[in-house]
Scaffold this motif. Structure first.
Motif, PDB file in Angstrom:
ATOM      1  N   SER A  95      76.601  37.386  96.272  1.00  0.00           N
ATOM      2  CA  SER A  95      75.415  36.719  95.692  1.00  0.00           C
ATOM      3  C   SER A  95      74.357  36.348  96.737  1.00  0.00           C
ATOM      4  N   LYS A  96      74.805  35.916  97.926  1.00  0.00           N
ATOM      5  CA  LYS A  96      73.837  35.513  98.968  1.00  0.00           C
ATOM      6  C   LYS A  96      72.989  36.708  99.417  1.00  0.00           C
ATOM      7  N   HIS A  97      73.565  37.911  99.276  1.00  0.00           N
ATOM      8  CA  HIS A  97      72.893  39.084  99.853  1.00  0.00           C
ATOM      9  C   HIS A  97      72.096  39.893  98.841  1.00  0.00           C
ATOM     10  N   ILE A  98      72.422  39.779  97.537  1.00  0.00           N
ATOM     11  CA  ILE A  98      71.729  40.660  96.586  1.00  0.00           C
ATOM     12  C   ILE A  98      70.504  39.990  95.961  1.00  0.00           C
ATOM     13  N   GLY A  99      70.496  38.651  95.925  1.00  0.00           N
ATOM     14  CA  GLY A  99      69.347  37.989  95.289  1.00  0.00           C
ATOM     15  C   GLY A  99      69.248  38.396  93.826  1.00  0.00           C
ATOM     16  N   GLN A 100      68.012  38.499  93.341  1.00  0.00           N
ATOM     17  CA  GLN A 100      67.820  38.897  91.939  1.00  0.00           C
ATOM     18  C   GLN A 100      67.965  40.420  91.823  1.00  0.00           C
ATOM     19  N   PRO A 143      72.170  46.120  99.489  1.00  0.00           N
ATOM     20  CA  PRO A 143      71.783  45.554 100.783  1.00  0.00           C
ATOM     21  C   PRO A 143      72.548  46.258 101.905  1.00  0.00           C
ATOM     22  N   THR A 144      71.855  46.781 102.871  1.00  0.00           N
ATOM     23  CA  THR A 144      72.507  47.523 103.957  1.00  0.00           C
ATOM     24  C   THR A 144      73.560  46.644 104.630  1.00  0.00           C
ATOM     25  N   GLY A 145      74.759  47.212 104.747  1.00  0.00           N
ATOM     26  CA  GLY A 145      75.883  46.481 105.351  1.00  0.00           C
ATOM     27  C   GLY A 145      76.897  46.045 104.310  1.00  0.00           C
ATOM     28  N   MET A 146      76.512  46.061 103.029  1.00  0.00           N
ATOM     29  CA  MET A 146      77.431  45.602 101.976  1.00  0.00           C
ATOM     30  C   MET A 146      78.335  46.739 101.507  1.00  0.00           C
ATOM     31  N   CYS A 170      60.185  36.149 105.807  1.00  0.00           N
ATOM     32  CA  CYS A 170      59.403  36.862 104.780  1.00  0.00           C
ATOM     33  C   CYS A 170      60.335  37.226 103.623  1.00  0.00           C
ATOM     34  N   MET A 171      59.735  37.751 102.557  1.00  0.00           N
ATOM     35  CA  MET A 171      60.556  38.250 101.447  1.00  0.00           C
ATOM     36  C   MET A 171      61.268  39.538 101.873  1.00  0.00           C
ATOM     37  N   ARG A 172      62.508  39.676 101.459  1.00  0.00           N
ATOM     38  CA  ARG A 172      63.282  40.887 101.753  1.00  0.00           C
ATOM     39  C   ARG A 172      63.786  41.501 100.448  1.00  0.00           C
ATOM     40  N   ILE A 173      63.579  42.810 100.325  1.00  0.00           N
ATOM     41  CA  ILE A 173      63.952  43.541  99.111  1.00  0.00           C
ATOM     42  C   ILE A 173      64.876  44.694  99.506  1.00  0.00           C
ATOM     43  N   PRO A 186      76.526  42.110 110.446  1.00  0.00           N
ATOM     44  CA  PRO A 186      75.349  41.719 109.681  1.00  0.00           C
ATOM     45  C   PRO A 186      75.205  42.523 108.403  1.00  0.00           C
ATOM     46  N   THR A 187      74.759  41.853 107.371  1.00  0.00           N
ATOM     47  CA  THR A 187      74.403  42.503 106.107  1.00  0.00           C
ATOM     48  C   THR A 187      73.042  41.961 105.696  1.00  0.00           C
ATOM     49  N   PHE A 188      72.191  42.851 105.222  1.00  0.00           N
ATOM     50  CA  PHE A 188      70.822  42.500 104.814  1.00  0.00           C
ATOM     51  C   PHE A 188      70.878  41.385 103.769  1.00  0.00           C
ATOM     52  N   ILE A 189      70.033  40.387 103.937  1.00  0.00           N
ATOM     53  CA  ILE A 189      69.969  39.269 102.984  1.00  0.00           C
ATOM     54  C   ILE A 189      68.707  39.474 102.144  1.00  0.00           C
ATOM     55  N   ALA A 190      68.928  39.877 100.880  1.00  0.00           N
ATOM     56  CA  ALA A 190      67.795  40.253 100.032  1.00  0.00           C
ATOM     57  C   ALA A 190      67.441  39.141  99.046  1.00  0.00           C
ATOM     58  N   ASP A 191      66.149  38.967  98.824  1.00  0.00           N
ATOM     59  CA  ASP A 191      65.691  38.096  97.728  1.00  0.00           C
ATOM     60  C   ASP A 191      65.753  38.869  96.404  1.00  0.00           C
ATOM     61  N   HIS A 192      65.550  40.163  96.510  1.00  0.00           N
ATOM     62  CA  HIS A 192      65.646  41.042  95.338  1.00  0.00           C
ATOM     63  C   HIS A 192      66.399  42.312  95.753  1.00  0.00           C
ATOM     64  N   THR A 193      67.241  42.818  94.860  1.00  0.00           N
ATOM     65  CA  THR A 193      67.873  44.127  95.059  1.00  0.00           C
ATOM     66  C   THR A 193      67.471  45.026  93.898  1.00  0.00           C
TER      67      THR A 193
END
Ligand SMILES: NC(=O)C1=CN([C@@H]2O[C@H](COP(=O)(O)OP(=O)(O)OC[C@H]3O[C@@H](n4cnc5c(N)ncnc54)[C@H](O)[C@@H]3O)[C@@H](O)[C@H]2O)[C@H](O)CC1
Ligand SMILES: [K+]
Length: 220
Positions: free
Chosen positions: A198-203, A162-165, A154-157, A175-182
């Motif tokens: 970049s992989k974790h913050i998304g837009q 992002p938790t863990g960063m 699903c989409m993650r925001i 683990p660190t949250f992988i967000a499509d949007h921050t």
């Protein structure tokens, strides 16, 4: 990102000066953060349920505000909390109590297998677990919850970071949250510019919390 980046310490100082020297109550900052974030989430989240993960501090507090405003925008929402409302404090507790009195669905999870049951694979997940108060690496249940969230299709925001960063360096220990949007408050965090991030913050979307520009200019 057109705003100047700030470190976690600088952003926390903005918060404190806004409250102590400008007289803006913390609850107002949280309401501004939550309402602004809810409007951004409404703009990017696909139709359907939005599950908001709320941790035990003010990052979670933002999540309770967001739930209230998303519901007002006509969205279907549920809150998954890592702790009882009685374990919260300050502005986060106030907003959790308001959400509960508003009959917003709140479920407590104490381990991730329960979360797997609650998470609807199609539901957007909003990460209000940990923000600038986080000291990675994640401990215990928070690590499990982030892994479970990352496994959903699903989409993650992410809220604020992002938790863990490590928001100052961009380091993202697993683990660190992988967000499509921050959706980040006040300013992008320094670490967002790191290739690790970049992989974790998304837009990235910057949301104002109502702090005067004179204060923002004074933060070096
Ligand atoms: N000026 C602003 O940007 C505003 C920010 N807001 C939001 O407040 C959070 C920061 O809230 P805080 O209560 O200081 O901390 P957190 O919610 O990030 O963390 C809560 C709590 O979690 C514990 N913890 C820390 N590290 C770990 C770990 N590795 N594993 C498990 N638990 C951990 C620790 O006890 C922390 O205190 C900010 O990000 C914004 O979202 C305001 O709402 C508005 C103004
Ligand atoms: K977060």
């Amino acid at each position: 990102m057109n705003s100047k980046s700030l470190s976690c310490e600088q952003v926390r100082r903005v918060d404190q000066i806004a409250i102590d020297e400008y007289g803006i109550p913390g609850i107002v900052l949280m309401e501004n953060a939550g309402r602004g974030a809810a409007e951004k989430i409404h703009g990017v989240a696909p139709p359907g349920l939005i599950t908001i993960l709320c941790g035990k501090g003010n990052n979670g507090g933002d999540g309770y505000v967001i739930a209230r405003h998303l519901e007002l925008l006509g969205r279907s929402i549920q809150i998954v909390s890592t702790c009882e409302i009685s374990d919260l404090s300050g502005d986060a507790k106030t907003n959790a109590e308001i959400a509960a009195r508003s009959d917003i669905p709140i479920q407590k999870v104490d381990e991730s297998s329960r979360l797997q049951l609650i998470l609807d694979p199609a539901a957007t997940i909003v990460d209000g677990l940990l923000g600038t108060g986080s000291k990675p690496p994640l401990r215990g249940m928070y690590a499990d919850l982030v892994r479970a969230a990352n496994n959903q299709p699903c989409m993650r925001i992410a809220l604020d970071i992002p938790t863990g960063m490590n928001a100052d360096t961009g380091e993202a220990i697993d683990p660190t949250f992988i967000a499509d949007h921050t959706i980040t408050f006040v300013a992008p965090k320094t670490g967002f510019a790191s290739p690790n991030a970049s992989k974790h913050i998304g837009q990235v979307h910057v949301v104002s919390i109502g702090v005067p520009s004179k204060l923002l200019r004074s933060i070096g």
